[in-house]
Design an enzyme around this catalytic site. Structure first.
Site, mmCIF file in Angstrom:
data_model
loop_
_atom_site.group_PDB
_atom_site.id
_atom_site.type_symbol
_atom_site.label_atom_id
_atom_site.label_comp_id
_atom_site.label_asym_id
_atom_site.label_seq_id
_atom_site.Cartn_x
_atom_site.Cartn_y
_atom_site.Cartn_z
ATOM 1 N N ARG A 130 4.389 -15.848 0.658
ATOM 2 C CA ARG A 130 5.010 -14.655 0.075
ATOM 3 C C ARG A 130 6.344 -14.415 0.771
ATOM 4 O O ARG A 130 6.457 -14.551 1.992
ATOM 5 C CB ARG A 130 4.063 -13.462 0.221
ATOM 6 C CG ARG A 130 3.038 -13.444 -0.915
ATOM 7 C CD ARG A 130 1.754 -12.815 -0.501
ATOM 8 N NE ARG A 130 1.807 -11.375 -0.390
ATOM 9 C CZ ARG A 130 0.830 -10.658 0.169
ATOM 10 N NH1 ARG A 130 -0.230 -11.241 0.648
ATOM 11 N NH2 ARG A 130 0.920 -9.363 0.210
ATOM 12 N N ASP A 182 -4.223 -4.315 -6.263
ATOM 13 C CA ASP A 182 -5.397 -4.641 -5.448
ATOM 14 C C ASP A 182 -6.714 -4.245 -6.123
ATOM 15 O O ASP A 182 -7.787 -4.638 -5.666
ATOM 16 C CB ASP A 182 -5.303 -3.945 -4.076
ATOM 17 C CG ASP A 182 -4.139 -4.470 -3.251
ATOM 18 O OD1 ASP A 182 -3.616 -5.539 -3.591
ATOM 19 O OD2 ASP A 182 -3.745 -3.805 -2.278
ATOM 20 N N ARG A 238 -12.113 -10.046 5.699
ATOM 21 C CA ARG A 238 -10.768 -9.668 6.131
ATOM 22 C C ARG A 238 -10.443 -8.223 5.766
ATOM 23 O O ARG A 238 -9.645 -7.568 6.424
ATOM 24 C CB ARG A 238 -9.729 -10.569 5.456
ATOM 25 C CG ARG A 238 -9.525 -11.899 6.120
ATOM 26 C CD ARG A 238 -8.405 -12.651 5.428
ATOM 27 N NE ARG A 238 -7.308 -11.749 5.156
ATOM 28 C CZ ARG A 238 -6.612 -11.708 4.033
ATOM 29 N NH1 ARG A 238 -6.877 -12.540 3.060
ATOM 30 N NH2 ARG A 238 -5.635 -10.841 3.856
ATOM 31 N N LYS A 281 -7.321 -0.454 5.222
ATOM 32 C CA LYS A 281 -6.742 -1.643 5.864
ATOM 33 C C LYS A 281 -5.211 -1.544 5.881
ATOM 34 O O LYS A 281 -4.583 -1.753 6.907
ATOM 35 C CB LYS A 281 -7.173 -2.892 5.078
ATOM 36 C CG LYS A 281 -6.407 -4.146 5.445
ATOM 37 C CD LYS A 281 -6.877 -5.347 4.676
ATOM 38 C CE LYS A 281 -6.257 -5.552 3.326
ATOM 39 N NZ LYS A 281 -4.885 -6.061 3.292
ATOM 40 N N ASN A 282 -4.632 -1.196 4.731
ATOM 41 C CA ASN A 282 -3.179 -1.239 4.623
ATOM 42 C C ASN A 282 -2.475 -0.046 5.264
ATOM 43 O O ASN A 282 -1.251 0.016 5.274
ATOM 44 C CB ASN A 282 -2.761 -1.435 3.163
ATOM 45 C CG ASN A 282 -3.093 -2.849 2.705
ATOM 46 O OD1 ASN A 282 -3.349 -3.738 3.530
ATOM 47 N ND2 ASN A 282 -3.121 -3.063 1.394
ATOM 48 N N CYS A 323 -2.890 -13.967 2.153
ATOM 49 C CA CYS A 323 -3.280 -14.413 0.806
ATOM 50 C C CYS A 323 -2.058 -14.977 0.093
ATOM 51 O O CYS A 323 -0.988 -14.367 0.095
ATOM 52 C CB CYS A 323 -3.812 -13.241 -0.025
ATOM 53 S SG CYS A 323 -5.394 -12.609 0.512
HETATM 54 N N1 EPU Z 1 8.540 -9.230 -2.412
HETATM 55 C C1 EPU Z 1 9.715 -9.924 -2.360
HETATM 56 N N2 EPU Z 1 10.334 -10.026 -1.150
HETATM 57 C C2 EPU Z 1 9.848 -9.468 -0.022
HETATM 58 C C3 EPU Z 1 8.647 -8.747 -0.093
HETATM 59 C C4 EPU Z 1 8.018 -8.652 -1.313
HETATM 60 O O1 EPU Z 1 10.180 -10.444 -3.339
HETATM 61 O O2 EPU Z 1 10.492 -9.593 1.038
HETATM 62 C C5 EPU Z 1 7.850 -9.123 -3.688
HETATM 63 C C6 EPU Z 1 6.460 -9.753 -3.685
HETATM 64 O O3 EPU Z 1 6.485 -11.150 -3.889
HETATM 65 C C7 EPU Z 1 5.791 -9.015 -4.802
HETATM 66 C C8 EPU Z 1 6.423 -7.646 -4.718
HETATM 67 O O4 EPU Z 1 7.592 -7.768 -3.945
HETATM 68 O O5 EPU Z 1 6.107 -9.583 -6.028
HETATM 69 C C9 EPU Z 1 5.557 -6.584 -4.142
HETATM 70 O O6 EPU Z 1 4.996 -7.031 -2.963
HETATM 71 P P1 EPU Z 1 4.906 -6.028 -1.773
HETATM 72 O O7 EPU Z 1 5.995 -6.350 -0.813
HETATM 73 O O8 EPU Z 1 4.769 -4.629 -2.240
HETATM 74 O O9 EPU Z 1 3.583 -6.458 -1.169
HETATM 75 P P2 EPU Z 1 3.300 -6.284 0.291
HETATM 76 O O10 EPU Z 1 4.039 -5.130 0.813
HETATM 77 O O11 EPU Z 1 3.449 -7.588 0.951
HETATM 78 C C10 EPU Z 1 1.298 -4.602 0.164
HETATM 79 C C11 EPU Z 1 -0.158 -4.739 0.496
HETATM 80 C C12 EPU Z 1 -0.810 -5.640 -0.517
HETATM 81 C C13 EPU Z 1 -0.635 -5.014 -1.891
HETATM 82 C C14 EPU Z 1 0.863 -4.782 -2.180
HETATM 83 C C15 EPU Z 1 1.113 -4.076 -3.472
HETATM 84 C C16 EPU Z 1 -0.136 -4.552 2.885
HETATM 85 C C17 EPU Z 1 -0.357 -5.208 4.199
HETATM 86 N N3 EPU Z 1 -0.276 -5.319 1.828
HETATM 87 O O12 EPU Z 1 1.761 -5.932 0.235
HETATM 88 O O13 EPU Z 1 -2.171 -5.689 -0.187
HETATM 89 O O14 EPU Z 1 -1.158 -5.862 -2.862
HETATM 90 O O15 EPU Z 1 1.449 -4.040 -1.120
HETATM 91 O O16 EPU Z 1 0.494 -2.855 -3.477
HETATM 92 O O17 EPU Z 1 0.108 -3.371 2.824
HETATM 93 C C18 EPU Z 1 -4.319 -6.586 -0.176
HETATM 94 O O18 EPU Z 1 -4.664 -5.588 0.484
HETATM 95 O O19 EPU Z 1 -5.137 -7.398 -0.651
HETATM 96 C C19 EPU Z 1 -2.896 -6.819 -0.411
HETATM 97 C C20 EPU Z 1 -2.419 -7.973 -0.823
#
Ligand code: EPU
Length: 488
Positions: free
Chosen positions: A188, A371, A464, A86-87, A180
């Protein structure tokens, strides 16, 4: 269709329906004689509303109203194939915007989030064609850089469209993305993305419900991520491919999906160096071509299946996966007594006799993935002893443990980031609702070992991210049924 929209429509129908009843009994009539008497007009009104209302629910909300009924205690056996990640899929779809050439994406998982992403791409004018062996996308006709709040506002990965739109068209208009709710606060954050775009020279206007970004020409920059972020790394990496000059991104995330994206872009003319390490250097190019991208296997799905096999003490062959991408889980299996054999593109999990406890702390790749934290937590409820689960990435990712306690698990929450589990405890079937994607699959795993029957509502959340999970689990021996119930 989202919950909020659904409730809004339902409310409208309820108001109209009640109005129908009022007309039926003439309670609105100004004439005293007519008030309280039955009217044919009101009756027709109600019947029409009821009919359309039913159609509306049937065609739009079957998933939302679906639930899983799972009878626990069955061993799994045979083989299961892992779908595309997915990611990874959610990044290559927006990456198609970077080039005006046709891209073919294979091994795309058929899941809600991917469909939303393809849908969003169509709404801005791209041509999306589903073929037998993949999805073909043409972006030469993109007409708009304005992302629909109805779609983009509903899933987190819509933010991935912003960088490519800005890089190719110098503009992007988008709402705060949904998805989520895992971090504290309403949604987020996206501050890392905005700070990055600003460093490239984009102007950011924050309106009441959306952001407007514009740039005449993006300029390469040095950017240090104060927080390691997967999507922000991918986003700025994509943006930099078409910016002037050299960009150096530091403290980057290193997930395999990032490397897969960079490899594809490099094959098509980009100059990205270091993806998969903490420092990525990108030299901007004039344009990027396009070709075929095969989505890499989903490492979280791989790990979830491995944990399902371990907890149910089953022999299971997990095919079409990359064992290297879940090295940490396999290393832990060595410590907790889950036997397995690694093959090139498969993992064979063998029946575990006794599971031992092992504490984990979630970490960016190659550490323990957040995850997979929830499936692993379920596994620890069946381990002989005490373990500590420390969730370091998200503030709200342990809240589901409350439901495990209802099922009989012995869990103490120390603070929002840590729980202590005493195992093994018998789990009992319960009526539950999936709070989010990963907690949802964890509840499925818990149900597979629970005594009796578990009912899991709101499985839209599971759909999802996991393609047709019930059919696939039934094929390996799970007793899981999808019930499409209509709650009028
Ligand atoms: N964060 C910030 N500011 C930002 C972005 C992120 O403070 O602008 C923080 C978040 O709040 C969190 C940390 O950085 O504390 C890490 O979040 P990250 O940005 O890595 O998460 P993401 O990129 O939004 C992706 C995956 C997630 C997975 C995380 C960590 C995708 C679409 N989503 O999210 O996947 O948990 O990396 O590996 O790639 C899932 O598949 O269920 C899922 C949530």
């Amino acid at each position: 269709m989202t919950k909020k929209f659904y409730f809004l429509i339902k409310k409208c129908y309820t108001i109209i329906y009640r109005k129908g009843i009022s007309i039926l009994f003439n309670s609105f009539s100004s004439s005293r004689e007519r008030r309280g008497k039955l009217s044919a007009e009101g009756l027709i009104y109600i019947l029409l509303i009821k009919k359309n209302y039913c159609k509306f629910l049937i065609f739009n909300f079957l998933n939302f109203m679906s639930k899983f009924i799972i009878e626990g205690g069955h061993q799994l056996s045979g083989e299961i194939e892992v779908k595309g990640a997915k990611n990874s899929a959610l990044k290559i779809i927006p990456a198609s915007i970077l080039s005006s050439e046709e891209i073919k994406i294979t091994n795309l998982p058929n899941i809600e989030d991917v469909n939303k992403s393809l849908n969003l791409l169509s709404t801005i004018g791209a041509e999306v064609n589903n073929t037998k062996d993949g999805v073909i996308i043409k972006t030469n006709n993109i007409k708009s850089a304005n992302l629909s709040p109805e779609i983009a506002g509903k899933f987190r990965a819509s933010i991935m469209f912003v960088g490519p739109l800005l890089a190719r068209f110098g503009q992007a208009i988008f709402p705060m993305p949904g998805g989520c709710n895992l971090a504290s606060g309403a949604k987020r954050p996206i501050n890392l993305f905005l700070d990055g775009f600003e460093k490239f020279g984009a102007q950011i206007k924050k309106q009441e419900n959306y952001y407007e970004l514009s740039a005449t020409r993006l300029k390469g920059c040095d950017f240090f991520f104060p927080v390691v972020s997967v999507t922000a790394t991918e986003s700025l990496m994509m943006t930099a491919t078409l910016a002037d000059g050299v960009t150096r991104l530091r403290n980057c995330a290193m997930e395999p999906e990032i490397k897969a994206l960079a490899d594809y872009l490099n094959e098509n003319g980009a100059k990205i160096d270091g993806a998969g390490t903490p420092t990525i250097t990108i030299t901007g190019v004039e344009k990027i071509s396009a070709s075929t991208f095969e989505v890499i296997p989903d490492r979280i799905e791989t790990g979830s299946f491995a944990i399902m096999a371990a907890i149910t003490k089953s022999n299971l062959l997990i095919k079409n996966c990359n064992p290297e991408h879940i090295e940490i889980l396999l290393e832990i299996f060595n410590h907790i007594g889950v036997p397995f054999e690694k093959h090139k593109n498969a993992i064979e999990i063998k029946e575990a006799k006794k599971i031992l406890p092992y504490s984990i702390k979630t970490h960016e790749y190659p550490g323990f993935p957040t995850d997979l934290q929830s499936p692993y937590t379920i596994l620890m409820t069946q381990a002989n002893g005490t373990s500590l689960i420390h969730e370091t990435i998200y503030d709200r990712r342990l809240l589901y443990t409350d439901m495990l306690m209802q099922m009989g698990a012995d869990i103490t929450m120390c603070d929002p980031h840590r729980v202590v589990i005493n195992g093994p405890t018998k789990l009992y079937g319960k009526k539950l609702a999936s709070p989010d994607l990963r907690a949802g699959i964890a509840l499925v795993i818990a149900a597979l070992v629970a005594k009796g029957t578990t009912e899991i509502d709101n499985i839209y959340q599971i759909d999802r991210g996991y393609e047709d999970i019930d059919t696939r689990l039934r094929k390996i021996g799970a007793n899981i049924m999808r019930i499409n119930s209509l709650k009028l």
